[in-house]
Design an enzyme around this catalytic site. Structure first.
Site, PDB file in Angstrom:
ATOM      1  N   CYS A   2       0.924  -1.140  -0.041  1.00  0.00           N
ATOM      2  CA  CYS A   2      -0.007   0.274  -0.032  1.00  0.00           C
ATOM      3  C   CYS A   2       0.763   1.178   0.085  1.00  0.00           C
ATOM      4  CB  CYS A   2      -0.867  -0.016   1.130  1.00  0.00           C
ATOM      5  SG  CYS A   2      -1.888  -1.454   1.204  1.00  0.00           S
ATOM      6  N   ARG A  27       4.847   0.346  -6.192  1.00  0.00           N
ATOM      7  CA  ARG A  27       4.765  -0.703  -4.916  1.00  0.00           C
ATOM      8  C   ARG A  27       3.894  -1.572  -5.236  1.00  0.00           C
ATOM      9  NH1 ARG A  27       6.454   2.263  -0.126  1.00  0.00           N
ATOM     10  NH2 ARG A  27       5.100   1.114   1.082  1.00  0.00           N
ATOM     11  N   TRP A  74      -3.218  -2.588  -1.503  1.00  0.00           N
ATOM     12  CA  TRP A  74      -2.532  -3.697  -2.200  1.00  0.00           C
ATOM     13  C   TRP A  74      -3.173  -4.649  -1.297  1.00  0.00           C
ATOM     14  CZ3 TRP A  74       2.568  -6.453  -0.921  1.00  0.00           C
ATOM     15  CH2 TRP A  74       2.872  -7.425  -2.097  1.00  0.00           C
ATOM     16  N   ASN A  98      -1.212   1.191   6.026  1.00  0.00           N
ATOM     17  CA  ASN A  98      -0.251   0.280   5.197  1.00  0.00           C
ATOM     18  C   ASN A  98       0.442  -0.817   6.183  1.00  0.00           C
ATOM     19  OD1 ASN A  98       1.769  -0.972   3.665  1.00  0.00           O
ATOM     20  ND2 ASN A  98       2.964   0.843   3.818  1.00  0.00           N
ATOM     21  N   GLY A  99       0.125  -1.969   5.859  1.00  0.00           N
ATOM     22  CA  GLY A  99       0.518  -3.006   6.838  1.00  0.00           C
ATOM     23  C   GLY A  99      -0.541  -3.898   7.331  1.00  0.00           C
ATOM     24  N   GLU A 479      20.465 -22.396   0.631  1.00  0.00           N
ATOM     25  CA  GLU A 479      20.061 -20.985   0.588  1.00  0.00           C
ATOM     26  C   GLU A 479      20.962 -19.951   1.078  1.00  0.00           C
ATOM     27  OE1 GLU A 479      18.590 -18.888  -1.809  1.00  0.00           O
ATOM     28  OE2 GLU A 479      17.994 -17.274  -0.686  1.00  0.00           O
ATOM     29  N   LYS A 483      23.322 -17.241   0.084  1.00  0.00           N
ATOM     30  CA  LYS A 483      23.067 -15.645   0.449  1.00  0.00           C
ATOM     31  C   LYS A 483      24.367 -15.202   1.043  1.00  0.00           C
ATOM     32  CE  LYS A 483      20.187 -14.977  -0.974  1.00  0.00           C
ATOM     33  NZ  LYS A 483      19.009 -14.893  -1.788  1.00  0.00           N
ATOM     34  N   GLU A 486      27.172 -14.816  -1.696  1.00  0.00           N
ATOM     35  CA  GLU A 486      27.093 -13.547  -2.643  1.00  0.00           C
ATOM     36  C   GLU A 486      26.969 -12.240  -2.349  1.00  0.00           C
ATOM     37  OE1 GLU A 486      23.130 -13.482  -4.905  1.00  0.00           O
ATOM     38  OE2 GLU A 486      22.236 -14.276  -3.152  1.00  0.00           O
ATOM     39  N   HIS A 502      29.947 -37.728   4.788  1.00  0.00           N
ATOM     40  CA  HIS A 502      30.209 -38.433   3.554  1.00  0.00           C
ATOM     41  C   HIS A 502      31.432 -37.703   2.833  1.00  0.00           C
ATOM     42  CE1 HIS A 502      27.544 -41.790   3.662  1.00  0.00           C
ATOM     43  NE2 HIS A 502      26.672 -40.740   4.148  1.00  0.00           N
ATOM     44  N   LYS A 602      20.687  -8.580 -11.549  1.00  0.00           N
ATOM     45  CA  LYS A 602      19.277  -9.045 -10.940  1.00  0.00           C
ATOM     46  C   LYS A 602      18.726  -9.774 -12.087  1.00  0.00           C
ATOM     47  CE  LYS A 602      16.036  -8.661  -7.926  1.00  0.00           C
ATOM     48  NZ  LYS A 602      16.377  -9.685  -6.772  1.00  0.00           N
TER      49      LYS A 602
HETATM   50  C1  F6R Z   1      20.479 -15.050  -5.295  1.00  0.00           C
HETATM   51  C2  F6R Z   1      19.499 -14.517  -6.420  1.00  0.00           C
HETATM   52  C3  F6R Z   1      19.753 -15.309  -7.578  1.00  0.00           C
HETATM   53  C4  F6R Z   1      18.415 -15.708  -8.644  1.00  0.00           C
HETATM   54  C5  F6R Z   1      18.661 -16.297  -9.982  1.00  0.00           C
HETATM   55  C6  F6R Z   1      17.246 -16.399 -10.612  1.00  0.00           C
HETATM   56  O1  F6R Z   1      19.974 -14.139  -4.336  1.00  0.00           O
HETATM   57  O2  F6R Z   1      18.828 -13.751  -6.564  1.00  0.00           O
HETATM   58  O3  F6R Z   1      20.184 -16.602  -7.531  1.00  0.00           O
HETATM   59  O4  F6R Z   1      17.666 -16.467  -7.661  1.00  0.00           O
HETATM   60  O5  F6R Z   1      19.602 -15.551 -10.718  1.00  0.00           O
HETATM   61  O6  F6R Z   1      16.715 -15.235 -11.086  1.00  0.00           O
HETATM   62  P1  F6R Z   1      15.285 -15.234 -11.476  1.00  0.00           P
HETATM   63  O7  F6R Z   1      14.467 -15.619 -10.090  1.00  0.00           O
HETATM   64  O8  F6R Z   1      14.938 -13.936 -11.671  1.00  0.00           O
HETATM   65  O9  F6R Z   1      15.002 -16.330 -12.448  1.00  0.00           O
END
Ligand code: F6R
Length: 607
Positions: A2, A27, A74, A98-99, A479, A483, A486, A502, A602
């Site tokens: 929102c 948003r 939203w 909002n929230g 994950e 995270k 990266e 193993h 991204k």
């Molecule tokens: C890690 C990350 C990437 C994406 C990957 C797929 O934090 O963001 O590993 O998950 O590049 O991207 P999408 O989801 O846009 O296909």
């Protein structure tokens, strides 16, 4: 999410409020509204859908008035229609929010018993109802506001207007952002500096727990007990940016904290809150498919790997899963009695798209779990399952991951129902667990931050970190490692806890912190045995568990992060929060470029 705007002005505000709402369109929203006070009367226009619907309403029936509030909604609680659109009015009180008000149903029941009648299905209306009740009982506006703030719990940014005070707006926040803007003889309030950028570049970001009263002369900021507090004014460059970090240092931090709200929004799309069932409208007939192929990259792949556990468990549907860069070249034998699911935040990832096209050519029905609904992957699919996370700016995926998980959980329950592998009672119990998730997420985010910050300071001194988990905690271990590496550039690996002996156990010594993700579930005892193997070799354990798990294990740890007891189906989303925060704060201590880590993009549109 929102968006909120308010103006205490010297000229008509309705048109300017809508201009500000346009800046908040990024948003995401599904209805909008504006309210003003003119000649002692409160009036509003609201419309479902895009802002041009609201503009059309205003063109037909203009709103006069030099003070007003406006909102893009939203939907979280209640469908996106005009009745549920904000501002909400009760007895001369107008509210935009909002929230999520987490204790709304308890308050609503109490007010209903008191004779109140509700017009909308929203959680927001309880705020207007409480304010109206407190002013009826004789409290002044400010005291009514402070009393209401002490009564509600949850995440909120609120702006309130009282019909009998055409010179004042009040705002408050706990979670979602709110900023005050300073004009010449006019004052503004809004969700972020971008919303306020048509009016002023001089703003104050309010902080959690603040309550603000603005009139044409300025702003008075106080805490929820009414004690005055000072917040700095700053000059923003918001007009130059598409989206704003608000009070957060990084988009990643903002996106971590948005998760309760975005998950709630996503769930409202896939869950019928009244009947407690999943509602999934899909071109894929899960009862007719022999197996499911899932393909994705990076974090989206790890969401898919978690989904595999759910589809196999709840829908007894065999799942083949692979990273898209391998899937596309595996020459996997496929047939039209299978379906394929592709998971992608951007919806543009080249390998995922190529895998989709391969499956399509083999005659499979294609489903896409995407954030960007207009993306190529969405357009080329038979069924699109939007994750509704809103724009994700930080390169490291956080809120998209948990929203992907929420959608996959709902889909697996829907598949289970269609395939007759879960009973109605099981579906109700699973859906109930999902519905509780936003509230638990808020609780976790608010409680673990100081501990994680201090742990991350220690972690930032190490060169390698190992993550372990079993069941759905295994993809989460992967994950966590992804995270951390990266954004902090610390080398990290995730393993299935049972794989430790193993090979990776050879790495264990006092220089290797091992993060063990172990809710007290059916795998707990086994994971603790693996933890014992680590402890016996001098490894430093960081134990992420729940209250029962913490009580059951006597092993010495570098840190034990204790989360609430939760149902198994939501543990991946809840345990994702400490995992994300460890990576985030460690990277902050390392001084890296958190939102744009080196070498990463991204949207990966090349192979
Ligand atoms: C890690 C990350 C990437 C994406 C990957 C797929 O934090 O963001 O590993 O998950 O590049 O991207 P999408 O989801 O846009 O296909």
């Amino acid at each position: 999410m929102c968006g909120i705007v308010g103006i205490v002005g010297t000229q008509p505000v309705a048109g300017r409020l809508v201009d500000a709402l346009k800046r908040l369109e990024y948003r995401g929203y599904d209805s909008a509204g504006v309210a003003t006070i003119h000649e002692g009367a409160l009036d509003r226009r609201r419309a479902e859908g895009k802002l041009f619907n609201l503009e059309r309403r205003l063109a037909d029936e203009p709103l006069a008035g030099n003070i007003g509030i406006a909102h893009t909604r939203w939907a979280t609680h209640g469908v996106p229609n005009e009745t549920n659109a904000h501002p909400h009015f009760v007895d001369g009180v107008a509210v935009v929010h909002n929230g999520i008000i987490e204790n709304f149903s308890e308050i609503r029941d109490e007010l209903l018993a008191d004779g109140a009648s509700f017009k909308s299905q929203t959680d927001t209306e309880v705020v207007a109802q409480l304010l109206a009740k407190y002013t009826r009982e004789g409290l002044g506006h400010r005291d009514a506001m402070l009393k209401m703030l002490r009564r509600v719990t949850g995440a909120y940014a609120l702006v309130v207007m009282f019909k009998d005070d055409p010179d004042t707006l009040m705002g408050a926040l706990s979670g979602p952002p709110l900023a005050v803007g300073y004009g010449k003889g006019e004052m503004f309030i809004g969700s972020d500096a971008i919303a306020l950028s048509p009016f002023t570049n001089e703003i104050t970001y309010l902080v959690d727990g603040d309550c603000v009263v603005i009139n044409r002369k300025g702003a008075e900021i106080m805490d929820h007990n009414g004690n005055r507090v000072e917040r700095p004014r700053q000059i923003t460059q918001a007009a130059a940016f598409l989206v704003d970090k608000g009070n957060h240092r990084h988009f990643m931090e903002k996106e971590i904290h948005e998760q309760p709200e975005v998950i709630s929004h996503a769930l409202s799309h896939y869950i019928d809150f009244t009947s407690g069932t999943v509602k999934v409208d899909t071109a894929i007939d899960f009862s007719a498919v022999r197996s499911l192929a899932i393909s994705a990259c990076g974090t989206a792949y790890l969401a898919g790997l978690t989904g595999k556990y759910w589809f196999e468990r709840y829908a007894r549907l065999p799942v083949e899963i692979d990273v898209a860069s391998e899937f596309r070249y595996r020459e996997m034998p496929l047939s039209p009695d299978q379906a394929a699911l592709f998971i992608s935040q951007s919806g543009e990832t080249a390998d995922t798209l190529a895998s989709l096209r391969y499956c399509k050519a083999e005659g499979l029905k294609i489903g896409a779990v995407v954030n960007v609904k207009e993306s190529t992957i969405a357009r080329e699919s038979d069924a699109v399952f939007p994750i509704l996370a809103g724009p994700e700016i930080g390169v490291a995926s956080t809120k998209a991951f948990t929203c992907q998980l929420a959608v996959l959980a709902a889909l697996s329950i829907a598949a289970g129902r269609e395939r007759g592998t879960i009973s109605a009672a099981e579906e109700t119990a699973l859906v109930k667990a999902l519905m509780e998730m936003p509230r638990i997420m808020t609780r976790v985010l608010n409680s673990i931050q100081p501990q994680i910050e201090s742990l991350s300071r220690d972690l930032s001194r190490y060169k390698d970190v190992l993550y372990l988990g079993r069941g759905t905690s295994y993809p989460l271990a992967l994950e966590g490692a992804l995270k951390l590496k990266e954004i902090s550039y610390i080398h990290a690996e995730g393993y299935a806890a049972g794989e430790l002996k193993h090979g990776p156990i050879a790495l264990i010594d006092e220089n290797m912190p091992v993060i063990v993700i172990a809710p007290h579930d059916r795998f707990f005892e086994k994971t603790v045995s693996n933890m014992q193997e680590v402890a016996a070799r001098g490894g430093k354990i960081i134990f992420i568990t729940d209250e029962k798990g913490a009580a059951a294990s006597k092993l010495p740890t570098m840190a034990t992060i204790v989360l609430p007891m939760v149902e198994e189906i939501i543990s991946p989303m809840i345990y994702a929060l400490p995992i994300q925060m460890i990576a985030y704060y460690t990277a902050v201590f390392m001084g890296t470029d958190v939102d744009q880590p080196r070498n990463l993009a991204k949207s990966v549109t090349v192979e």
